[in-house]
Design a protein around this motif. Sequence first.
Motif, PDB file in Angstrom:
ATOM      1  N   ASN A 196     -18.388 -41.597 -15.431  1.00 31.95           N
ATOM      2  CA  ASN A 196     -17.613 -40.889 -16.454  1.00 31.95           C
ATOM      3  C   ASN A 196     -18.518 -40.102 -17.387  1.00 31.95           C
ATOM      4  N   GLN A 197     -19.692 -40.693 -17.722  1.00 30.88           N
ATOM      5  CA  GLN A 197     -20.631 -39.980 -18.592  1.00 30.88           C
ATOM      6  C   GLN A 197     -21.136 -38.722 -17.908  1.00 30.88           C
ATOM      7  N   ILE A 198     -21.454 -38.840 -16.625  1.00 32.20           N
ATOM      8  CA  ILE A 198     -21.958 -37.683 -15.903  1.00 32.20           C
ATOM      9  C   ILE A 198     -20.898 -36.590 -15.859  1.00 32.20           C
ATOM     10  N   ALA A 199     -19.661 -36.968 -15.514  1.00 39.12           N
ATOM     11  CA  ALA A 199     -18.585 -35.991 -15.401  1.00 39.12           C
ATOM     12  C   ALA A 199     -18.291 -35.345 -16.746  1.00 39.12           C
ATOM     13  N   ALA A 200     -18.303 -36.166 -17.808  1.00 38.40           N
ATOM     14  CA  ALA A 200     -18.013 -35.624 -19.130  1.00 38.40           C
ATOM     15  C   ALA A 200     -19.049 -34.593 -19.524  1.00 38.40           C
ATOM     16  N   PHE A 201     -20.300 -34.839 -19.156  1.00 40.19           N
ATOM     17  CA  PHE A 201     -21.347 -33.888 -19.508  1.00 40.19           C
ATOM     18  C   PHE A 201     -21.184 -32.573 -18.745  1.00 40.19           C
ATOM     19  N   SER A 202     -20.817 -32.652 -17.458  1.00 38.91           N
ATOM     20  CA  SER A 202     -20.843 -31.471 -16.608  1.00 38.91           C
ATOM     21  C   SER A 202     -19.524 -30.718 -16.561  1.00 38.91           C
ATOM     22  N   ARG A 203     -18.467 -31.264 -17.159  1.00 43.08           N
ATOM     23  CA  ARG A 203     -17.141 -30.671 -16.987  1.00 43.08           C
ATOM     24  C   ARG A 203     -17.078 -29.231 -17.491  1.00 43.08           C
ATOM     25  N   ALA A 204     -17.613 -28.982 -18.661  1.00 46.30           N
ATOM     26  CA  ALA A 204     -17.570 -27.630 -19.224  1.00 46.30           C
ATOM     27  C   ALA A 204     -18.386 -26.660 -18.368  1.00 46.30           C
ATOM     28  N   GLN A 205     -19.543 -27.114 -17.892  1.00 46.40           N
ATOM     29  CA  GLN A 205     -20.364 -26.245 -17.054  1.00 46.40           C
ATOM     30  C   GLN A 205     -19.699 -25.972 -15.718  1.00 46.40           C
ATOM     31  N   GLU A 206     -19.025 -26.963 -15.162  1.00 46.41           N
ATOM     32  CA  GLU A 206     -18.337 -26.740 -13.895  1.00 46.41           C
ATOM     33  C   GLU A 206     -17.219 -25.714 -14.047  1.00 46.41           C
ATOM     34  N   ARG A 207     -16.477 -25.804 -15.135  1.00 50.94           N
ATOM     35  CA  ARG A 207     -15.416 -24.818 -15.361  1.00 50.94           C
ATOM     36  C   ARG A 207     -16.000 -23.417 -15.536  1.00 50.94           C
ATOM     37  N   GLU A 208     -17.120 -23.342 -16.249  1.00 51.73           N
ATOM     38  CA  GLU A 208     -17.748 -22.039 -16.435  1.00 51.73           C
ATOM     39  C   GLU A 208     -18.263 -21.504 -15.093  1.00 51.73           C
ATOM     40  N   ALA A 209     -18.848 -22.377 -14.267  1.00 50.80           N
ATOM     41  CA  ALA A 209     -19.326 -21.942 -12.953  1.00 50.80           C
ATOM     42  C   ALA A 209     -18.163 -21.485 -12.081  1.00 50.80           C
ATOM     43  N   ASP A 210     -17.006 -22.151 -12.207  1.00 49.26           N
ATOM     44  CA  ASP A 210     -15.812 -21.689 -11.489  1.00 49.26           C
ATOM     45  C   ASP A 210     -15.423 -20.285 -11.947  1.00 49.26           C
ATOM     46  N   ARG A 211     -15.355 -20.112 -13.268  1.00 45.92           N
ATOM     47  CA  ARG A 211     -14.922 -18.828 -13.818  1.00 45.92           C
ATOM     48  C   ARG A 211     -15.880 -17.703 -13.429  1.00 45.92           C
ATOM     49  N   VAL A 212     -17.179 -17.912 -13.648  1.00 45.02           N
ATOM     50  CA  VAL A 212     -18.160 -16.877 -13.331  1.00 45.02           C
ATOM     51  C   VAL A 212     -18.253 -16.681 -11.817  1.00 45.02           C
ATOM     52  N   GLY A 213     -18.141 -17.779 -11.067  1.00 47.70           N
ATOM     53  CA  GLY A 213     -18.168 -17.664  -9.612  1.00 47.70           C
ATOM     54  C   GLY A 213     -17.036 -16.808  -9.090  1.00 47.70           C
ATOM     55  N   MET A 214     -15.853 -16.952  -9.664  1.00 48.00           N
ATOM     56  CA  MET A 214     -14.723 -16.106  -9.249  1.00 48.00           C
ATOM     57  C   MET A 214     -14.972 -14.642  -9.608  1.00 48.00           C
ATOM     58  N   GLN A 215     -15.571 -14.406 -10.755  1.00 50.48           N
ATOM     59  CA  GLN A 215     -15.909 -13.028 -11.117  1.00 50.48           C
ATOM     60  C   GLN A 215     -16.887 -12.430 -10.112  1.00 50.48           C
TER      61      GLN A 215
END
Length: 563
Positions: free
Chosen positions: A239-258
């Motif tokens: 849970n700690q790992i996921a909580a740390f990376s969640r915002a970065q994963e969403r940003e990577a999704d957004r930028v990756g789609m761009q």
Amino acid sequence: MSKFKSCCYLGVLAVSWVGVMAHGAVLSPTLTPNTSPNLLGTLHTPHTPPPVARTIITQSVESVPFQRVTSTPTPNAWARRLPEMTSGEGFISQQQNRQLGEWALRQIYHDAPLIDDPWLQYSLEQLCWQMNASVRREAPLALVVINEPQINAFAVPSGLIGLNVGLLDKARNIDELASVLAHEIAHVSQRHFEQRSDEKNKQLATQVGGLLAGLLAAKVSDGDAGAAVMIGTQTISANQIAAFSRAQEREADRVGMQIMAQTGYDVRAMPSFFALLNQQHPMPTKRLIPSFVMSHPLTAERLSEATDRARAYGATTTTQQKTADYATRNALFDQVQWRARYLAKLTNRAELIQAVNNNARNLQNANGARLALVMSYLDTREYAAASHVLAPLQPMIANLSDPLAVMVAASLDERQGDVRAALDRLTRLSRLLPERRDVKYALADVYLRQAPSRTNAQAVMDLMLPISRQYPTDLHVWQNLTQASEQLSKLSTGSQQTLYQANTLRYRAQVEYWHNDLTQAVTSLNQAKRLAQTLPSTQAAPVLASINQQAERVQAAHRFKPS
């Protein structure tokens, strides 16, 4: 012996490799009794301050004595020498990024099971490099294909991109492959790996670093030792790992789609492929096998958000799918997928024959299985069968419109003893497509497989030297130069022979450098220098300058400690 049986590489590899084992020993430069700097130095524990003096050579490697390694360390020993994670500033410099990327690439060349196929490498590079150019000014460092069946990809600061062959096997179309690579490029462009001020990031580095150590241990222990290391590193809360990376994963999704939209790929493939991965590869319960899903946590919220975002691109991507360029990309993907399956032994003769029959009327866009089947027949010396399967593609081969088909036809020519025809095909293709180094590699390989001659060896040198300047991280070019230069040295006499011998040692030092054998690289450079010093001054000067430059690079590699 299992090769990486229990593990695969992680998308957060950059962080992983800088955070392994706090109790190991690291190399530090020392001074020998005669005060000459010792390039490879002696072992010190991380808690023992290294000697203060750090003299650096700038003129030659002759003055650099070193202690020879008497045996090759086991993967466990190698893991114990990895430096520990240290705190640092929020962002590291571009130069440090480059050093970190090259450091990681040397470890991969040394330890990872790689798919070494210039055509596959070039084809994937073109896909990655195009997407990278849409968000980064810096060219990527390199691309590697790991011979592992798990679906995975990773990126390292400086743009070292890696993917498992399992990704090529399981992706259903070019867009799904592009979605994973765009996501990884987004991690690099947004500098996610360099933002390490948070304590959780240190925990993540420790965990993934331990997984790398387990991955190396698995090479020699059939997975058991690897599992033991991984069990210890899994004590950190998921849970700690996921909580740390969640915002970065969403940003990577957004930028990756761009990135995908800007380069003409269907962005809807990203959430659909990630959702499929999440369904097919849930978090393991008994065997701690890392995967893309583990290193890139896929929450329901994130998938829903990504799906909604992708839907907004729908009209644009539907139009893009109808273009001729899109059809060409999917035809290339078909070749990439079947070539990767053939090279990794993820397919068999029966499956290839069935695929060929299914696509018998779609030769223009689906000939990947056919070309892989030809290679399969060549492996078993069934040349008549290979010729029969290849026959429908002869129009494409004759007009040089399909590079892979031409290269496969050249392989058939050579195997059947018609070396002249093979060289003619590849020479014409290389002249038509001078930018393609994979064709030049195929041409050089044919020359090198023939009986040594000055003409053939010099032809290889002429092909490879420009590539070595443009792609210095490509191991294949240094291996070819070493072989060709060695042939020329054996066919020469006098100072010309000495010159070729010195250059052979220089090229060999490059191979050793990229294989992370810094000790042997210094040995080769010392030998090259001694030979170069016997040459006339006009011949010696450029060789010695190159040797000194290489020596400085080896020293910098030794001094660099990921942090």
